[in-house]
Design a protein around this motif. Structure first.
Motif, PDB file in Angstrom:
ATOM      1  N   ALA A 197      37.143  40.744 -69.271  1.00 53.94           N
ATOM      2  CA  ALA A 197      36.727  40.846 -67.882  1.00 53.94           C
ATOM      3  C   ALA A 197      36.957  39.514 -67.201  1.00 53.94           C
ATOM      4  CB  ALA A 197      35.243  41.231 -67.784  1.00 53.94           C
ATOM      5  N   GLY A 198      37.094  39.562 -65.889  1.00 56.75           N
ATOM      6  CA  GLY A 198      37.126  38.353 -65.087  1.00 56.75           C
ATOM      7  C   GLY A 198      35.857  38.287 -64.270  1.00 56.75           C
ATOM      8  N   ILE A 199      35.117  37.204 -64.402  1.00 54.11           N
ATOM      9  CA  ILE A 199      33.821  37.076 -63.732  1.00 54.11           C
ATOM     10  C   ILE A 199      33.940  36.063 -62.612  1.00 54.11           C
ATOM     11  CG2 ILE A 199      31.399  36.412 -64.040  1.00 54.11           C
ATOM     12  CD1 ILE A 199      31.707  37.359 -66.973  1.00 54.11           C
ATOM     13  N   MET A 200      33.491  36.470 -61.433  1.00 53.47           N
ATOM     14  CA  MET A 200      33.525  35.617 -60.249  1.00 53.47           C
ATOM     15  C   MET A 200      32.097  35.401 -59.775  1.00 53.47           C
ATOM     16  SD  MET A 200      36.651  37.615 -58.296  1.00 53.47           S
ATOM     17  CE  MET A 200      36.971  36.295 -57.127  1.00 53.47           C
ATOM     18  N   LEU A 201      31.701  34.132 -59.671  1.00 55.89           N
ATOM     19  CA  LEU A 201      30.368  33.781 -59.197  1.00 55.89           C
ATOM     20  C   LEU A 201      30.495  32.808 -58.034  1.00 55.89           C
ATOM     21  CD1 LEU A 201      28.660  32.952 -62.639  1.00 55.89           C
ATOM     22  CD2 LEU A 201      28.645  35.150 -61.448  1.00 55.89           C
ATOM     23  N   GLY A 202      29.513  32.825 -57.144  1.00 56.69           N
ATOM     24  CA  GLY A 202      29.561  31.833 -56.088  1.00 56.69           C
ATOM     25  C   GLY A 202      28.745  32.168 -54.874  1.00 56.69           C
ATOM     26  N   GLN A 203      29.134  31.566 -53.765  1.00 59.66           N
ATOM     27  CA  GLN A 203      28.418  31.749 -52.516  1.00 59.66           C
ATOM     28  C   GLN A 203      28.664  33.159 -51.980  1.00 59.66           C
ATOM     29  OE1 GLN A 203      29.917  28.522 -50.112  1.00 59.66           O
ATOM     30  NE2 GLN A 203      29.190  26.959 -51.561  1.00 59.66           N
ATOM     31  N   ARG A 204      27.617  33.765 -51.462  1.00 59.14           N
ATOM     32  CA  ARG A 204      27.670  35.170 -51.065  1.00 59.14           C
ATOM     33  C   ARG A 204      28.804  35.438 -50.076  1.00 59.14           C
ATOM     34  NH1 ARG A 204      22.899  35.731 -50.604  1.00 59.14           N
ATOM     35  NH2 ARG A 204      22.458  36.997 -52.423  1.00 59.14           N
ATOM     36  N   GLU A 205      28.978  34.554 -49.096  1.00 56.97           N
ATOM     37  CA  GLU A 205      30.005  34.769 -48.083  1.00 56.97           C
ATOM     38  C   GLU A 205      31.375  34.946 -48.709  1.00 56.97           C
ATOM     39  OE1 GLU A 205      32.380  32.180 -44.657  1.00 56.97           O
ATOM     40  OE2 GLU A 205      30.602  31.337 -45.635  1.00 56.97           O
ATOM     41  N   TRP A 206      31.722  34.075 -49.669  1.00 54.55           N
ATOM     42  CA  TRP A 206      33.051  34.125 -50.271  1.00 54.55           C
ATOM     43  C   TRP A 206      33.197  35.300 -51.237  1.00 54.55           C
ATOM     44  CZ3 TRP A 206      36.519  31.728 -47.738  1.00 54.55           C
ATOM     45  CH2 TRP A 206      36.236  30.520 -47.099  1.00 54.55           C
ATOM     46  N   ILE A 207      32.166  35.579 -52.015  1.00 50.51           N
ATOM     47  CA  ILE A 207      32.234  36.711 -52.945  1.00 50.51           C
ATOM     48  C   ILE A 207      32.394  38.019 -52.172  1.00 50.51           C
ATOM     49  CG2 ILE A 207      30.928  38.069 -54.629  1.00 50.51           C
ATOM     50  CD1 ILE A 207      32.028  35.549 -55.854  1.00 50.51           C
ATOM     51  N   GLU A 208      31.675  38.164 -51.068  1.00 47.95           N
ATOM     52  CA  GLU A 208      31.780  39.393 -50.279  1.00 47.95           C
ATOM     53  C   GLU A 208      33.167  39.525 -49.656  1.00 47.95           C
ATOM     54  OE1 GLU A 208      29.713  41.864 -50.352  1.00 47.95           O
ATOM     55  OE2 GLU A 208      28.506  40.670 -51.744  1.00 47.95           O
ATOM     56  N   ARG A 209      33.772  38.409 -49.271  1.00 51.41           N
ATOM     57  CA  ARG A 209      35.140  38.473 -48.769  1.00 51.41           C
ATOM     58  C   ARG A 209      36.090  38.965 -49.861  1.00 51.41           C
ATOM     59  NH1 ARG A 209      36.600  33.257 -44.914  1.00 51.41           N
ATOM     60  NH2 ARG A 209      34.716  33.273 -43.632  1.00 51.41           N
ATOM     61  N   CYS A 210      35.886  38.469 -51.080  1.00 48.35           N
ATOM     62  CA  CYS A 210      36.711  38.930 -52.206  1.00 48.35           C
ATOM     63  C   CYS A 210      36.499  40.419 -52.457  1.00 48.35           C
ATOM     64  CB  CYS A 210      36.368  38.137 -53.477  1.00 48.35           C
ATOM     65  SG  CYS A 210      36.922  36.420 -53.472  1.00 48.35           S
ATOM     66  N   ARG A 211      35.261  40.863 -52.346  1.00 46.22           N
ATOM     67  CA  ARG A 211      34.952  42.273 -52.593  1.00 46.22           C
ATOM     68  C   ARG A 211      35.677  43.180 -51.589  1.00 46.22           C
ATOM     69  NH1 ARG A 211      30.675  43.376 -55.474  1.00 46.22           N
ATOM     70  NH2 ARG A 211      29.489  41.560 -54.721  1.00 46.22           N
ATOM     71  N   ARG A 212      35.849  42.700 -50.354  1.00 46.85           N
ATOM     72  CA  ARG A 212      36.483  43.508 -49.316  1.00 46.85           C
ATOM     73  C   ARG A 212      38.012  43.399 -49.328  1.00 46.85           C
ATOM     74  NH1 ARG A 212      32.189  41.138 -46.287  1.00 46.85           N
ATOM     75  NH2 ARG A 212      33.656  39.638 -45.339  1.00 46.85           N
ATOM     76  N   HIS A 213      38.550  42.477 -50.112  1.00 41.58           N
ATOM     77  CA  HIS A 213      40.008  42.286 -50.141  1.00 41.58           C
ATOM     78  C   HIS A 213      40.684  43.508 -50.781  1.00 41.58           C
ATOM     79  CE1 HIS A 213      43.937  40.527 -51.001  1.00 41.58           C
ATOM     80  NE2 HIS A 213      43.624  39.549 -50.166  1.00 41.58           N
ATOM     81  N   PRO A 214      41.844  43.944 -50.275  1.00 41.99           N
ATOM     82  CA  PRO A 214      42.539  45.105 -50.858  1.00 41.99           C
ATOM     83  C   PRO A 214      42.825  44.983 -52.352  1.00 41.99           C
ATOM     84  CG  PRO A 214      43.520  44.527 -48.744  1.00 41.99           C
ATOM     85  CD  PRO A 214      42.524  43.447 -49.062  1.00 41.99           C
ATOM     86  N   LEU A 215      43.055  43.756 -52.829  1.00 42.74           N
ATOM     87  CA  LEU A 215      43.339  43.583 -54.254  1.00 42.74           C
ATOM     88  C   LEU A 215      42.128  43.871 -55.131  1.00 42.74           C
ATOM     89  CD1 LEU A 215      45.551  40.363 -54.404  1.00 42.74           C
ATOM     90  CD2 LEU A 215      46.243  42.698 -54.948  1.00 42.74           C
ATOM     91  N   ALA A 216      40.933  43.818 -54.562  1.00 41.01           N
ATOM     92  CA  ALA A 216      39.721  44.024 -55.366  1.00 41.01           C
ATOM     93  C   ALA A 216      39.728  45.392 -56.037  1.00 41.01           C
ATOM     94  CB  ALA A 216      38.478  43.849 -54.499  1.00 41.01           C
ATOM     95  N   ARG A 217      40.232  46.394 -55.342  1.00 38.35           N
ATOM     96  CA  ARG A 217      40.282  47.727 -55.938  1.00 38.35           C
ATOM     97  C   ARG A 217      41.311  47.781 -57.067  1.00 38.35           C
ATOM     98  NH1 ARG A 217      38.608  52.859 -55.043  1.00 38.35           N
ATOM     99  NH2 ARG A 217      39.962  54.523 -55.803  1.00 38.35           N
ATOM    100  N   ALA A 218      42.442  47.114 -56.877  1.00 34.58           N
ATOM    101  CA  ALA A 218      43.467  47.101 -57.925  1.00 34.58           C
ATOM    102  C   ALA A 218      42.977  46.384 -59.184  1.00 34.58           C
ATOM    103  CB  ALA A 218      44.733  46.428 -57.401  1.00 34.58           C
ATOM    104  N   PHE A 219      42.091  45.412 -59.009  1.00 32.62           N
ATOM    105  CA  PHE A 219      41.630  44.587 -60.116  1.00 32.62           C
ATOM    106  C   PHE A 219      40.263  45.017 -60.651  1.00 32.62           C
ATOM    107  CE2 PHE A 219      44.107  40.752 -58.239  1.00 32.62           C
ATOM    108  CZ  PHE A 219      45.280  41.255 -58.770  1.00 32.62           C
TER     109      PHE A 219
END
Length: 460
Positions: free
Chosen positions: A303-325
Motif C-alpha cells: 500500500a501507499g500511505i499518505m499523511l499530512g495536512q487536511r487541505e492537501w490530503i483532501e486535494r489528493c483525494r479529489r484528484h482524478p488519479l486517486a481513483r486509478a490508484f
C-alpha cells in the motif's frame, strides 16, 4: 544418432494430448496445448545442445509442472531462511495472522467497503483505516492508495503539476524496479529543479532556486525531500534537515513534501539499528504531506500511505488519479488489522517484521541448536555437515542499508556437492537460503515456522 533423427523422435502435440486426458480434464484443452507446445520447444532447444530426446511421460510431467507454476492458485509458498527480513523477491513483509484472516473474510463475503453502517448510506472507502492512521501518527488526514510510487505521483500531480519542484541532486534516487525520482516527477507533470551537488546540498541552495523562479511562470510548486532508503552517503556530505526546509517553505508559501519510502511506526534504534525516519517526525516538522509503504517496515500489505495536512490530503483525494490508484478491499482489510496491532501495543509480538527485528541472538541460537538436531538424519542421508556459526541478518526492502542484526547461522557443507548444488536442492524443497564463505547458510531469524522448515527438509 543424427540431430534430425533425435528431433523426429519427439511426438506431436496431438499424440501427447491423447496420452494426457487426465491433465486436459483438470486444466482445460487450450491451457494444456499451450503447455505442451512450450515443453516441446524446450526439448528441441535441449536436443540442439546435445541432450537426448525426452520420453512422452517426461514431456507430460514437465507440462504438468509448468501448468502448476503458472497457476496463481497453486503459487507455492517458500521458507525464507536467508535472514533478509523484508525480502522483495520473496514478497516483502509476511502478514500477521489477524491481517491474513481479515483479508480472507472480505474475500469470502460482502463487506461495507463504501457503506456507512451507522447511517445506512454510502460511505467513504478506507475511512476507518485513515482514522486509525491519524490516531497513530497525529496526522490531520490520511489517504491510502495501492503503493508508494502511486502515492508519490498523486502527491506531486496534485501539488505541483505544471510547476517546478525543488529537490537535492543527492536525492534523485532509483529505488529498484525502475522507480526513478526524475521519471516519477515527469509522469506527475511537475518540472524538476535540481539543487546542490550529489554529496552536499545546503538550505541556501533551495532558497536560491526558489528566488530565481519567483516572478517567472510557472514558478515553484513544492520542495520535495526523498529519503535515500536503499543506499548511504558517508564522508564529505551535507543535507538540509526537513524542519529547515519547512521553515523555508513557509517563508515563500511553498509546501514541503516528504517521500520516506519505507516508513516505520516504531523507533528502530530500540533493536540496535540506526533510527529509520518516521512519518511522525515529518509531521511534527510541519510537512504538507509524507508518503511511505505499507509492506516494508510497517509490516502490512502492499500500500501507499499518505499523511499530512487536511487541505492537501483532501486535494489528493479529489484528484482524478486517486481513483486509478485507490486501494482495494483486501489491502484495506489487511492494513487495518496490521495497524490495530500498533494501536493495541502488540506489534512486537504480532507483526512478523517487528518480531523478527526484535528477536534476540540467544533465541535464534536456541532454535538453531534444536533445528540442527531435528534435521540430523536428513543431513546424514545427504552427505551434509552442519555447524552453528555467528553471522548477521539484514533488514532488506530498501530500508536501513548497511545495518545488520547479530544472528546464529546453520552452515551447511559437503565434500561431494558444491554450495550452489546444495542451494538448488533446498530450492527444490521450497527453502530459500544464501551462500557465504563457500557454505550454504540457514538463518532462522526469518523462518516463521521451524517445524515447517524441518518438514520440508526431511520429507521424502
Amino acid at each position: 544418432m543424427a540431430l534430425n533423427d533425435k528431433l523426429r523422435q519427439l511426438p506431436s502435440v496431438s499424440e501427447l494430448l491423447a496420452q494426457a486426458n487426465g491433465l486436459v480434464e483438470a486444466e482445460g484443452h487450450a491451457r494444456v496445448v499451450h503447455a505442451l507446445r512450450e515443453v516441446l520447444d524446450r526439448a528441441r532447444r535441449a536436443i540442439h545442445n546435445g541432450a537426448p530426446p525426452p520420453s512422452r511421460d517426461e514431456l507430460i510431467a514437465t507440462a504438468r509442472a509448468l501448468l502448476q507454476s503458472l497457476s496463481l492458485e497453486r503459487l507455492p509458498t517458500v521458507v525464507n531462511a536467508t535472514g533478509v527480513i523484508i525480502h522483495t523477491n520473496l514478497g516483502r513483509a509476511p502478514l500477521s495472522r489477524s491481517a491474513q484472516e481479515a483479508m480472507m473474510k472480505v474475500g469470502r463475503d460482502y463487506s461495507p467497503l463504501e457503506f456507512d453502517m451507522t447511517i445506512g448510506e454510502r460511505g467513504r472507502r478506507g475511512e476507518a483505516v485513515e482514522q486509525l492512521l491519524c490516531q497513530l501518527t497525529g496526522a490531520e488526514a490520511a489517504l491510502v492508495v495501492n503503493n508508494c510510487a502511486a502515492a508519490t505521483v498523486l502527491m506531486l500531480a496534485t501539488v505541483a503539476a505544471g510547476k517546478g519542484v525543488v529537490i537535492s541532486r543527492g536525492q534523485l534516487v532509483e529505488i529498484g524496479g525502475g522507480f526513478r525520482i526524475p521519471e516519477i516527477m515527469a509522469q506527475s507533470g511537475a518540472r524538476l529543479i535540481e539543487v546542490g551537488t550529489t554529496n552536499r546540498t545546503r538550505l541556501s541552495d533551495y532558497e536560491q532556486a526558489i528566488r530565481e523562479a519567483e516572478g517567472h511562470a510557472p514558478g515553484v510548486g513544492a520542495i520535495l525531500h526523498v529519503h535515500s532508503s536503499n543506499f548511504l552517503m558517508i564522508g564529505f556530505v551535507e543535507a538540509a534537515p526537513i524542519a529547515d526546509l519547512v521553515r523555508l517553505g513557509e517563508q515563500f508559501s511553498v509546501p514541503v513534501l516528504d517521500d520516506l519510502g519505507s516508513g516505520a511506526l516504531v523507533d528502530t534504534s530500540q533493536f540496535g539499528l540506526r533510527r529509520e525516519p518516521m512519518p511522525q517526525d515529518s509531521l511534527r516538522a510541519g510537512v504538507a504531506m509524507v508518503t511511505f509503504s505499507g509492506d516494508k517496515l510497517l509490516g502490512g500489505p502492499q500500500a501507499g500511505i499518505m499523511l499530512g495536512q487536511r487541505e492537501w490530503i483532501e486535494r489528493c483525494r479529489r484528484h482524478p488519479l486517486a481513483r486509478a490508484f485507490r486501494a482495494d478491499k483486501f489491502t484495506l482489510a489487511g492494513l487495518s488489522a496490521t495497524l490495530l496491532h500498533y494501536a493495541r501495543g502488540e506489534a512486537h509480538r504480532e507483526v512478523p517484521v517487528i518480531r523478527m527485528l526484535a528477536m534476540s541472538k540467544a533465541d535464534i541460537t536456541r532454535r538453531a541448536t534444536q533445528m540442527a538436531a531435528q534435521i540430523a538424519g536428513w543431513l546424514r542421508e545427504n552427505g551434509l555437515r552442519a555447524e552453528l556459526v555467528d553471522g548477521v541478518s539484514t533488514v532488506g526492502g530498501g530500508a536501513l542499508p548497511g545495518e545488520t542484526l547479530p544472528t546464529t547461522l546453520i552452515a551447511l557443507a559437503s565434500n561431494a556437492r558444491s554450495p550452489g548444488e546444495i542451494l538448488a536442492a533446498l530450492r527444490a524443497r521450497g527453502v530459500i537460503a544464501r551462500i557465504s564463505n563457500d557454505r550454504v547458510m540457514l538463518d532462522l531469524r526469518t523462518v516463521l515456522d521451524d517445524d515447517e522448515l524441518a518438514r520440508r527438509l526431511c520429507s521424502t
